[in-house]
Write a protein that holds these residues in place. Structure first.
Motif, PDB file in Angstrom:
ATOM      1  N   ASP A   1       0.837  -1.192   0.000  1.00  0.00           N
ATOM      2  CA  ASP A   1       0.000   0.000   0.000  1.00  0.00           C
ATOM      3  C   ASP A   1       0.879   1.251   0.000  1.00  0.00           C
ATOM      4  O   ASP A   1       1.978   1.253   0.574  1.00  0.00           O
ATOM      5  N   THR A   2       0.381   2.310  -0.644  1.00  0.00           N
ATOM      6  CA  THR A   2       1.074   3.605  -0.630  1.00  0.00           C
ATOM      7  C   THR A   2       0.043   4.684  -0.370  1.00  0.00           C
ATOM      8  O   THR A   2      -1.081   4.589  -0.860  1.00  0.00           O
ATOM      9  N   TRP A   3       0.410   5.681   0.397  1.00  0.00           N
ATOM     10  CA  TRP A   3      -0.516   6.795   0.677  1.00  0.00           C
ATOM     11  C   TRP A   3       0.057   8.085   0.123  1.00  0.00           C
ATOM     12  O   TRP A   3       1.233   8.401   0.356  1.00  0.00           O
TER      13      TRP A   3
ATOM     14  N   GLN B   1      -1.512  12.015  -2.129  1.00  0.00           N
ATOM     15  CA  GLN B   1      -2.667  12.783  -2.595  1.00  0.00           C
ATOM     16  C   GLN B   1      -2.279  13.621  -3.811  1.00  0.00           C
ATOM     17  O   GLN B   1      -1.092  13.842  -4.049  1.00  0.00           O
ATOM     18  N   THR B   2      -3.296  14.150  -4.488  1.00  0.00           N
ATOM     19  CA  THR B   2      -3.036  15.067  -5.600  1.00  0.00           C
ATOM     20  C   THR B   2      -2.113  16.189  -5.120  1.00  0.00           C
ATOM     21  O   THR B   2      -1.175  16.584  -5.809  1.00  0.00           O
ATOM     22  N   GLU B   3      -2.367  16.669  -3.932  1.00  0.00           N
ATOM     23  CA  GLU B   3      -1.591  17.795  -3.402  1.00  0.00           C
ATOM     24  C   GLU B   3      -0.156  17.405  -3.062  1.00  0.00           C
ATOM     25  O   GLU B   3       0.749  18.228  -3.170  1.00  0.00           O
TER      26      GLU B   3
ATOM     27  N   HIS C   1     -11.683   7.251  -6.505  1.00  0.00           N
ATOM     28  CA  HIS C   1     -11.851   8.569  -7.118  1.00  0.00           C
ATOM     29  C   HIS C   1     -12.329   9.549  -6.067  1.00  0.00           C
ATOM     30  O   HIS C   1     -13.279   9.272  -5.334  1.00  0.00           O
ATOM     31  N   ARG C   2     -11.663  10.698  -6.073  1.00  0.00           N
ATOM     32  CA  ARG C   2     -12.006  11.705  -5.076  1.00  0.00           C
ATOM     33  C   ARG C   2     -13.115  12.592  -5.642  1.00  0.00           C
ATOM     34  O   ARG C   2     -12.958  13.185  -6.708  1.00  0.00           O
ATOM     35  N   VAL C   3     -14.223  12.661  -4.938  1.00  0.00           N
ATOM     36  CA  VAL C   3     -15.373  13.410  -5.436  1.00  0.00           C
ATOM     37  C   VAL C   3     -15.835  14.378  -4.357  1.00  0.00           C
ATOM     38  O   VAL C   3     -15.987  14.007  -3.192  1.00  0.00           O
TER      39      VAL C   3
END
Ligand code: PRX
Length: 606
Positions: free
Chosen positions: A387-389, A391-393, A498-500
């Protein structure tokens, strides 16, 4: 099939196994007891503790190519430098079409083709800092265009091909996009909003028919015909923008996250350590480049290392995916928990009907990776899933399960060397191990967002307490430094990775003539992590029928995107609102999950 020796009982489903996102400390402890120790194959990083103690980002810069005076270009690093380092004739891209036909492009091919379209963009007047969007399915031109945009110093705007007119309009208007590169199948969605885009100067259509195009519209092919195969990459300041990717928050329309050329330092190191890419790897990232994973780890990161990348235009289907791995002898695979859950649902037989012996390293991102899925993967693929964590940011992987570290099923892993992550309270005070809090990171890593497009206030919110970047996630760290995901601190929905943003869905819903109010939440779902559920109020005299609800779903899907429509709609007489008129999603969620409603003192009809 490589099977890792494991006690048989570990292969069985265990209903009491720790689930990601579970707050219960005893389950975290159980996960700890279940530590997956791996055999130690040679990996690009072999001693985590040592690297963590000694690594600094200036070391990584030695692996990046710079022009005189510290100037650089991420696209030069991803493509051009391989023309001179012996990889010129190596396959850079295995592009597998929806019809399963494989097209191979070498680094030389990508170099020449991106130079041609880059030259054409310059002739159209594209200058440094201009926004050029790519709205294409996963075809080679998506890759050559993105590289070309970076080469000429413009800002690349990746767009997911499933976006509908509303999603497109929000992004193109906000960014004042100058050019968009699309194809005849997707162009109608753009045509529907074209008169609302005064800044859009040109449309470039891949595979288009010139006779069907209007004013200031060109086919990609006519533009590149006769263009030179040579182009000097623009020599950029490391802090100059490279790409602009819109992402959802809890309020308002999607925000443009700005990343810079210097990000490539982080792309390179994480592709090396986390994806463990080596020269002989065939690497498949299943994410679309319309999302950050597909841009960073489907293009720039692996190419910076000179790896061969697989792109697949077809849809998800277990047998097709496994066949693709066998056909191309994929060695490293980066995918997502929803895909893995769907593969698990597809059963073991389809796995065993394929060889999959080429696979050596599997990684995952985007949502909590259930221990159950990890165990299943270990059993059927003979490999643990890492697993990897991020974000877009964050622009690159930050908390990771490295090949050299043991895995605690359900944990996101440990901070990458060069990254300091912590769990803090509301005031930014670090919490001791075992205490749930805000997941924060010490700012300054190479791929950190540099700006929210023309929204300084939003940018500052990420850094509201000096010394920390606030991720918006809640998490817990255990005694041994492993991080465990708890959930979002805000209303952002994560459906199938998907981030919504609920606001976008609510806005699309109320555009439907029958809907007067809408409140949207994420509802837990075994396969997709969450699904979108909408509570709506219908207009006066509108009769609720199944057909109407179906039509509303379809409408939202068309306007926004297939992943962003509410799979469930519930009609209400009224929605709970604060006195200032804001819909209380927290209350909707509590109703849905039959949880205590907490403090409702702000409710308007109290
Ligand atoms: O909530 C976290 C979740 O996805 C969010 C970031 O979404 P996005 O910007 O679209 O980027 C996704 C791919 C990089 C995070 O705030 N998330 C991401 N990775 C994980 C995760 N949740 C749990 N475990 C993960 N490994």
């Amino acid at each position: 099939m490589k099977l890792v020796d494991k006690p048989a009982k570990a292969h069985k489903k265990d209903a009491s196994a720790p689930q990601s996102g579970d707050k219960d400390a005893s389950k975290v402890a159980q996960g700890r007891a279940e530590l997956i120790k791996k055999p130690a194959p040679r990996a690009n990083i072999e001693n985590y503790e040592q690297e963590y103690a000694t690594f600094n980002w200036d070391d990584a810069k030695k692996e990046i190519s710079y022009f005189a005076g510290g100037k650089m270009n991420a696209a030069y690093n991803a493509v051009d430098r391989h023309i001179h380092d012996g990889r010129r004739n190596k396959v850079a891209l295995y592009s597998v079409g929806a019809n399963n036909k494989i097209e191979k492009l070498t680094f030389q091919d990508i170099y020449e083709q991106s130079n041609k379209i880059g030259n054409a963009l310059k002739k159209l007047g594209v200058e440094r800092g201009d926004r050029v969007f790519v709205f294409l399915p996963r075809v080679p031109e998506l890759y050559t265009s993105t590289i070309a945009i970076a080469k000429v110093g413009a800002i690349a705007g990746p767009l997911f091909s499933a976006f509908g007119p509303d999603a497109l309009r929000d992004r193109l208007i906000d960014s004042e996009a100058k050019i968009i590169i699309t194809n005849p199948q997707l162009k109608p969605k753009l045509d529907a909003i074209r008169n609302q885009l005064p800044d859009l100067e040109y449309v470039i259509v891949v595979g288009g028919d010139k006779a069907q195009l209007g004013e200031r519209e060109f086919t990609y092919e006519e533009l590149v015909a006769g263009e030179s195969e040579k182009l000097q990459c623009a020599q950029m300041d490391p802090e100059d923008p490279l790409y602009l990717l819109y992402t959802s928050g809890t309020t308002g329309k999607p925000k443009g996250v700005v990343h810079v050329h210097n990000d490539i330092v982080g792309h390179h190191m994480t592709s090396k350590w986390v994806l463990d890419l080596r020269d002989d790897d065939i690497y498949w990232c299943t994410a679309d480049p319309g999302w950050v994973t597909g841009t960073v780890y489907g293009i720039f990161g692996p190419w910076s290392l000179g790896a061969s990348v697989v792109s697949y235009e077809g849809r998800f289907d277990a047998a097709s995916w496994y066949s693709l791995i066998d056909r191309l002898k994929v060695t490293v695979w980066y995918t997502a928990p929803t895909a893995l859950r769907m593969l698990m649902k597809g059963g073991d037989d389809v796995v065993y009907a394929h060889s999959l012996e080429s696979l050596r390293h599997i990684t995952s991102v985007g949502e909590p990776l259930n221990p159950e899925v990890l165990r299943w993967g270990h059993k059927v693929y003979g490999l643990p899933i890492h697993d990897t964590w991020w974000q877009t940011e964050t622009g690159m992987q930050l908390i990771v399960n490295l090949p050299c570290n043991p895995i605690k099923p359900g944990s996101m892993g440990k901070p990458l060397p060069g990254i300091y992550a912590a769990i803090v309270d509301e005031d930014g005070e670090e919490l001791p191990p075992g205490r749930e809090g805000k997941l924060v990171v010490r700012p300054g890593w190479p791929a950190m967002l540099r700006e929210v497009w023309r929204n300084e206030e939003k940018y500052k919110e990420y850094f509201k307490i000096p010394g920390w970047y606030f991720s918006g996630d809640n998490a817990v760290k255990d005694e041994e430094g492993f991080f465990w995901f708890i959930g979002r601190a805000d209303d952002v929905i994560n459906t199938a990775g998907h981030r919504v943003g609920p606001f976008e869905v609510e806005s699309a819903l109320i555009e439907h003539p029958a809907v007067v109010e809408a409140g949207v939440i994420g509802k837990p779902d075994a396969e997709r992590g969450e699904i979108i559920k909408a509570f709506i109020v219908l207009g006066n005299g509108v009769v609720q029928t199944d057909e109407l609800l179906e039509e509303i779903k379809e409408f939202t899907k068309r306007q926004l995107a297939a992943h962003a429509y509410p799979r469930e709609i519930e009609v209400k007489e009224t929605l709970p609102k604060t006195r200032s008129g804001k819909i209380m999603r927290r209350l909707l969620k509590a109703w849905e999950l039959k949880l205590p409603t907490g403090d409702t003192s702000a409710l308007e009809d109290d």
